[in-house]
Scaffold this active site. Structure first.
Site, PDB file in Angstrom:
ATOM      1  N   THR A 178      31.302  37.057 -24.791  1.00  0.00           N
ATOM      2  CA  THR A 178      32.115  37.297 -25.981  1.00  0.00           C
ATOM      3  C   THR A 178      32.136  38.794 -26.281  1.00  0.00           C
ATOM      4  O   THR A 178      31.088  39.404 -26.483  1.00  0.00           O
ATOM      5  CB  THR A 178      31.556  36.527 -27.189  1.00  0.00           C
ATOM      6  OG1 THR A 178      31.644  35.131 -26.916  1.00  0.00           O
ATOM      7  CG2 THR A 178      32.343  36.833 -28.450  1.00  0.00           C
TER       8      THR A 178
ATOM      9  N   HIS B 190      34.007  24.563 -23.148  1.00  0.00           N
ATOM     10  CA  HIS B 190      32.751  25.025 -23.740  1.00  0.00           C
ATOM     11  C   HIS B 190      32.158  23.887 -24.579  1.00  0.00           C
ATOM     12  O   HIS B 190      32.547  23.667 -25.723  1.00  0.00           O
ATOM     13  CB  HIS B 190      33.001  26.253 -24.616  1.00  0.00           C
ATOM     14  CG  HIS B 190      31.762  27.052 -24.915  1.00  0.00           C
ATOM     15  ND1 HIS B 190      30.487  26.524 -24.805  1.00  0.00           N
ATOM     16  CD2 HIS B 190      31.596  28.340 -25.324  1.00  0.00           C
ATOM     17  CE1 HIS B 190      29.603  27.462 -25.132  1.00  0.00           C
ATOM     18  NE2 HIS B 190      30.258  28.571 -25.441  1.00  0.00           N
TER      19      HIS B 190
ATOM     20  N   ASN C   6      25.864  25.453 -26.492  1.00  0.00           N
ATOM     21  CA  ASN C   6      25.453  26.555 -27.364  1.00  0.00           C
ATOM     22  C   ASN C   6      25.724  26.360 -28.853  1.00  0.00           C
ATOM     23  O   ASN C   6      26.008  27.312 -29.576  1.00  0.00           O
ATOM     24  CB  ASN C   6      26.095  27.865 -26.889  1.00  0.00           C
ATOM     25  CG  ASN C   6      25.773  28.167 -25.428  1.00  0.00           C
ATOM     26  OD1 ASN C   6      26.677  28.318 -24.620  1.00  0.00           O
ATOM     27  ND2 ASN C   6      24.504  28.204 -25.066  1.00  0.00           N
TER      28      ASN C   6
ATOM     29  N   TYR D 183      28.188  24.865 -30.448  1.00  0.00           N
ATOM     30  CA  TYR D 183      29.565  24.846 -30.918  1.00  0.00           C
ATOM     31  C   TYR D 183      30.081  23.404 -31.014  1.00  0.00           C
ATOM     32  O   TYR D 183      29.314  22.463 -30.892  1.00  0.00           O
ATOM     33  CB  TYR D 183      30.432  25.750 -30.036  1.00  0.00           C
ATOM     34  CG  TYR D 183      29.959  27.193 -30.069  1.00  0.00           C
ATOM     35  CD1 TYR D 183      29.861  27.881 -31.287  1.00  0.00           C
ATOM     36  CD2 TYR D 183      29.570  27.855 -28.916  1.00  0.00           C
ATOM     37  CE1 TYR D 183      29.406  29.192 -31.337  1.00  0.00           C
ATOM     38  CE2 TYR D 183      29.111  29.166 -28.959  1.00  0.00           C
ATOM     39  CZ  TYR D 183      29.028  29.829 -30.174  1.00  0.00           C
ATOM     40  OH  TYR D 183      28.566  31.119 -30.231  1.00  0.00           O
TER      41      TYR D 183
ATOM     42  N   ASN E 156      21.697  27.798 -33.034  1.00  0.00           N
ATOM     43  CA  ASN E 156      22.352  27.156 -34.191  1.00  0.00           C
ATOM     44  C   ASN E 156      22.104  25.653 -34.193  1.00  0.00           C
ATOM     45  O   ASN E 156      22.922  24.885 -34.717  1.00  0.00           O
ATOM     46  CB  ASN E 156      23.873  27.420 -34.190  1.00  0.00           C
ATOM     47  CG  ASN E 156      24.224  28.842 -34.547  1.00  0.00           C
ATOM     48  OD1 ASN E 156      23.518  29.489 -35.310  1.00  0.00           O
ATOM     49  ND2 ASN E 156      25.313  29.341 -33.998  1.00  0.00           N
TER      50      ASN E 156
END
Length: 345
Positions: free
Chosen positions: A26, A172, A175, A177, A232
């Site tokens: 990113t 994706h 992680n 998300y 997260n």
């Protein structure tokens, strides 16, 4: 090391020029309206001698944004911008996949002016990266109708990626998300067909994979997964059953590859009996991509030891656009530093 630089056949459609992938990184460098820039095209083209470039994560629709200036793949202008990137990579003989992204509960209404949606109304603490004055908000639990629309939007983004010239897509699903949020008990408290049991919790991921493979073909679709909750996302030992079920289903899909989602491959999880990559190697029968702090040397050793088939390398590619050429010659690499994140070179 010789194996690392040999060609690798993903499937009948795609052959890679070596076993080294450029990991998704990113960069937050998109232009107005989240359109890729000419500088991005030059940045990716300089790294085209990777076996495969996995693009920075690309949001599939406006409410998927959780970082500033992350590029999209939902407007005509964005598709046109990505055409410049893929053409530049292909001109140098490279291949590039688009990583399709929705950040779910770590989105922020600052970027799109609407509800933040997630599997459940369970928020995370903290602030938006690079915008520390923006606190995360409690998301809205997506309705079944909204989930169906999300599945459709992933498929549309995949078709847009092919129109833009990408060789394929990586979904994706890792992680912390959106897709990953459905797969972990800490973020999925649903009691309908998308929660409560391994089969239900894996349903959204499977529906997205099915929709995307139907849209562009299974040979051009990959998936990234994080069985080990760490970013997260607090861990829960019950998560193992979800991933056991999901990966068993994926073994029937013939994806281009499955990508380990981990920042540090040395991390261990008791409910996975150790490293995420070793767990995935045991349960997944197809092509596996390892990632998480590998160097050229350690990646070559891991492939030689059959821990995975391909290795994705991240930050060293930021510091060394000519990483592959240097590695082949045995040259010393430029060390990565965080200051390098402020510009595209």
């Amino acid at each position: 090391m010789n194996t690392l630089f040999q060609k690798f056949k993903l499937n009948e459609s795609i052959e890679l020029q070596n076993h080294i992938l450029m990991a998704p990184l990113t960069r937050c460098m998109a232009g107005d309206n989240l359109v890729p820039t000419d500088a991005m095209a030059k940045y990716y083209a300089r790294r085209a001698d990777a076996g495969l470039i996995i693009s920075e994560a690309i949001i599939i629709r406006p409410d998927g944004q959780g970082y500033p200036n992350t590029p999209g793949l939902f407007s005509a202008a964005q598709v046109e911008g990505w055409k410049k990137v893929t053409a530049a990579v292909h001109e140098k003989g490279g291949k590039i996949f688009a990583q399709l992204w929705h950040v779910g509960r770590v989105a922020h209404p600052y970027f799109f002016g609407g509800d933040v949606i997630a599997p459940s109304a369970i928020g995370v603490e903290g602030t938006v990266p690079r915008m520390r004055d923006l606190q995360y908000v409690t998301p809205k639990a997506a309705t079944v109708e909204e989930i169906k629309q999300l599945v459709s939007d992933y498929a549309t983004a995949a078709k847009n990626a092919i129109e833009a010239g990408f060789d394929g897509v990586e979904i994706h699903g890792a992680n912390g998300y959106l897709i990953d949020q459905f797969l972990h008990h800490a973020s999925n408290a649903r009691v309908d067909q998308y929660g409560g049991s391994p089969e239900n919790m894996a349903r959204f991921a499977i529906e997205v994979v099915d929709a995307v493979t139907s849209a562009i073909g299974h040979d051009r679709v990959a998936l990234r997964l994080s069985p080990g909750a760490y970013f997260n996302m607090p861990a829960d030992k019950q998560d193992r059953e979800v991933f056991d079920f999901l990966i068993a289903q994926l073994n029937n899909v013939k994806l281009a590859y499955l990508h380990v989602g981990i920042f540090d491959d040395g991390m261990e999880f008791d409910y996975l009996d150790g490293r995420v990559s070793d767990y995935m190697r045991k349960v997944y029968q197809g092509t596996l991509v390892g990632v998480g702090g590998f160097t050229i040397e350690s990646g070559a050793k891991a492939i030689e030891d059959k821990r995975f088939d391909l290795v994705a390398i991240g930050r060293p590619f930021i510091a060394n656009p000519d990483l592959i050429a240097k590695a082949k010659r045995g040259d010393e690499l430029v060390a990565y530093s965080d200051e390098m994140l402020t510009s595209l070179v």
